[in-house]
Design a protein around this motif. Structure first.
Motif, short mmCIF file in Angstrom:
data_model
loop_
_atom_site.label_atom_id
_atom_site.label_comp_id
_atom_site.label_asym_id
_atom_site.label_seq_id
_atom_site.Cartn_x
_atom_site.Cartn_y
_atom_site.Cartn_z
N LYS A 10 0.84 -1.21 0.00
CA LYS A 10 0.00 0.00 0.00
C LYS A 10 0.87 1.26 0.00
N ILE A 11 1.87 1.28 0.88
CA ILE A 11 2.74 2.45 0.96
C ILE A 11 3.54 2.61 -0.33
N TYR A 12 4.06 1.51 -0.83
CA TYR A 12 4.83 1.57 -2.09
C TYR A 12 3.98 2.19 -3.21
N GLN A 13 2.75 1.72 -3.32
CA GLN A 13 1.88 2.21 -4.41
C GLN A 13 1.56 3.69 -4.25
N LEU A 14 1.30 4.13 -3.03
CA LEU A 14 1.02 5.55 -2.79
C LEU A 14 2.23 6.41 -3.16
N VAL A 15 3.40 5.98 -2.73
CA VAL A 15 4.61 6.75 -3.03
C VAL A 15 4.90 6.72 -4.52
N ASP A 16 4.70 5.56 -5.14
CA ASP A 16 4.95 5.44 -6.58
C ASP A 16 4.01 6.35 -7.38
N GLN A 17 2.74 6.35 -7.03
CA GLN A 17 1.76 7.16 -7.75
C GLN A 17 2.07 8.65 -7.64
N ASN A 62 -1.62 17.62 -2.40
CA ASN A 62 -1.87 17.77 -0.97
C ASN A 62 -3.03 16.91 -0.48
N GLN A 63 -4.02 16.72 -1.33
CA GLN A 63 -5.14 15.87 -0.95
C GLN A 63 -4.65 14.46 -0.64
N GLN A 64 -3.66 14.01 -1.40
CA GLN A 64 -3.11 12.66 -1.18
C GLN A 64 -2.19 12.63 0.05
N TYR A 65 -1.36 13.66 0.18
CA TYR A 65 -0.44 13.69 1.32
C TYR A 65 -1.19 13.74 2.65
N GLN A 66 -2.29 14.46 2.68
CA GLN A 66 -2.96 14.72 3.95
C GLN A 66 -3.97 13.64 4.36
N LYS A 67 -4.27 12.74 3.44
CA LYS A 67 -5.22 11.68 3.81
C LYS A 67 -4.50 10.40 4.24
N PHE A 68 -3.17 10.43 4.21
CA PHE A 68 -2.39 9.26 4.63
C PHE A 68 -1.26 9.73 5.53
N ASN A 69 -1.15 9.15 6.73
CA ASN A 69 -0.15 9.57 7.69
C ASN A 69 0.86 8.44 7.94
N PHE A 70 2.10 8.68 7.56
CA PHE A 70 3.14 7.67 7.77
C PHE A 70 3.32 7.35 9.25
N ALA A 71 2.98 8.28 10.13
CA ALA A 71 3.14 8.05 11.56
C ALA A 71 2.27 6.91 12.08
N ASP A 72 1.29 6.51 11.29
CA ASP A 72 0.41 5.42 11.69
C ASP A 72 1.03 4.04 11.45
N TYR A 73 2.21 4.01 10.83
CA TYR A 73 2.83 2.74 10.45
C TYR A 73 4.20 2.58 11.12
N PRO A 74 4.58 1.35 11.46
CA PRO A 74 5.91 1.13 12.06
C PRO A 74 7.02 1.48 11.08
#
Length: 343
Positions: A10-17, A62-74
């Protein structure tokens, strides 16, 4: 484990997109776009310079950056995902082989060795430098591994002559809530940093083209271009404090080349060769591509030559018995070689 893999994907795909979007908006390489994108994810907003990205593009990002928080993941999950993004960047931009990211297993082995070397020493904080820092993965993985099992703290420093790599190392480290003190320079030229306790580096292999810069090096070739990895070891050890440790990833055949004589002479005169450990063969496509990990120590009041030099092949980390045997051998070698109370 399956859930971890889903989160990594999930994180890979978000960063890739978002990297692909930035690449298009800024007309940059994938690697440059990834560096900026990781910084944006860390800030959770889009960095704008000279009007780019445009206001409309900023809103979309910004819509994408603000709807996902990396702090929620180890952090280990984030790191594994971003490593995949870096691998994609290197494939997409056809990164030179000497700039490819060091695999995590190298950092794991470095951490095992460092934990034993510094186990008996009194200071909890050490300055560590990578003269060819690249993406920073070797420093970051080693530090994260040490944090799992020791109280040691590493302050990270890195040099590189490639500003693209430095930008990626900077944003990658920030996303992992780490920092690397970075210097944009040729590491064979005079350094802007000195007196580090420890050096770690997966050294680039090949000839150094600037012969005049190598004139004062003992490891320079008698004729023609010198090996860059020889010069880098010499320069790095010169810039460590007395008794400092250098851990280098080098070609497994390093002592069998036409320039091996000058390298060996320098080692005999200027440093102590404390260990030569071959990395697991399965990591490499061929025997010719195999690498070893060597441990050097700069001369100093409390430094002395290991007897014998630790030699062998590092095990598959899945083989628990072999890993336990390695730890035992490291403890015995370290106590005899680096225990300050005995020196």
């Amino acid at each position: 484990m399956a859930n971890d893999q889903n989160e990594i994907a999930k994180i890979y795909q978000l960063v890739d997109q978002t990297t692909a979007q930035l690449q298009k908006f800024l007309n940059e390489s994938y690697t440059n776009a990834l560096s900026e994108n990781l910084f944006n994810w860390y800030q959770q907003k889009t960095f704008v310079e000279d009007g780019f990205p445009t206001p409309e593009q900023v809103v979309k990002l910004n819509q994408q950056y603000q709807k996902f928080n990396f702090a929620d993941y180890p952090l280990p999950i984030i790191k594994k995902a971003v490593e995949l993004n870096i691998v994609k960047a290197q494939k997409t931009d056809q990164t030179d082989v000497n700039h490819l990211m060091s695999p995590d297993i190298v950092g794991t082995f470095c951490a095992l060795i460092i934990a034993e070397i510094f186990h008996a020493q009194s200071r909890p904080v050490y300055e560590v430098v990578d003269p060819c820092v690249g993406t920073g993965n070797l420093l970051l993985e080693t530090k994260l591994e040490l944090q799992k099992s020791t109280a040691l703290t590493l302050n990270l420093h890195g040099l590189d002559n490639d500003d693209v790599q430095l930008a990626l190392a900077d944003s990658y480290a920030q996303l992992l809530h780490e920092s690397i003190d970075l210097y944009h320079q040729d590491a064979i030229a005079a350094w802007m940093i000195s007196d580090c306790d420890l050096a770690l580096s997966d050294l680039p292999v090949g000839y150094y083209p600037l012969d005049n810069n190598a004139l004062d090096f003992q490891t320079k070739a008698t004729t023609g271009h010198s090996y860059a990895h020889h010069l880098l070891m010499e320069q790095t050890m010169n810039n460590l404090r007395a008794g400092g440790i250098g851990i280098f990833i080098v070609p497994a055949q390093i002592f069998e080349t036409e320039q091996a004589t000058t390298l060996a002479q320098w080692m005999v005169e200027k440093v102590f060769l404390q260990a030569v450990l071959t990395l697991p063969p399965k990591l490499f496509a061929s025997k010719a591509a195999a690498k070893s990990l060597i441990v050097l120590q700069k001369h100093g009041p409390k430094a002395h030559q290991a007897s014998p030099v630790l030699m062998g092949t590092l095990p598959d980390l899945q083989n628990k018995d072999a890993v336990n045997a390695l730890k035992h051998n490291l403890q015995t070698w370290s106590h005899k070689t680096f225990n300050e109370e005995d020196n």
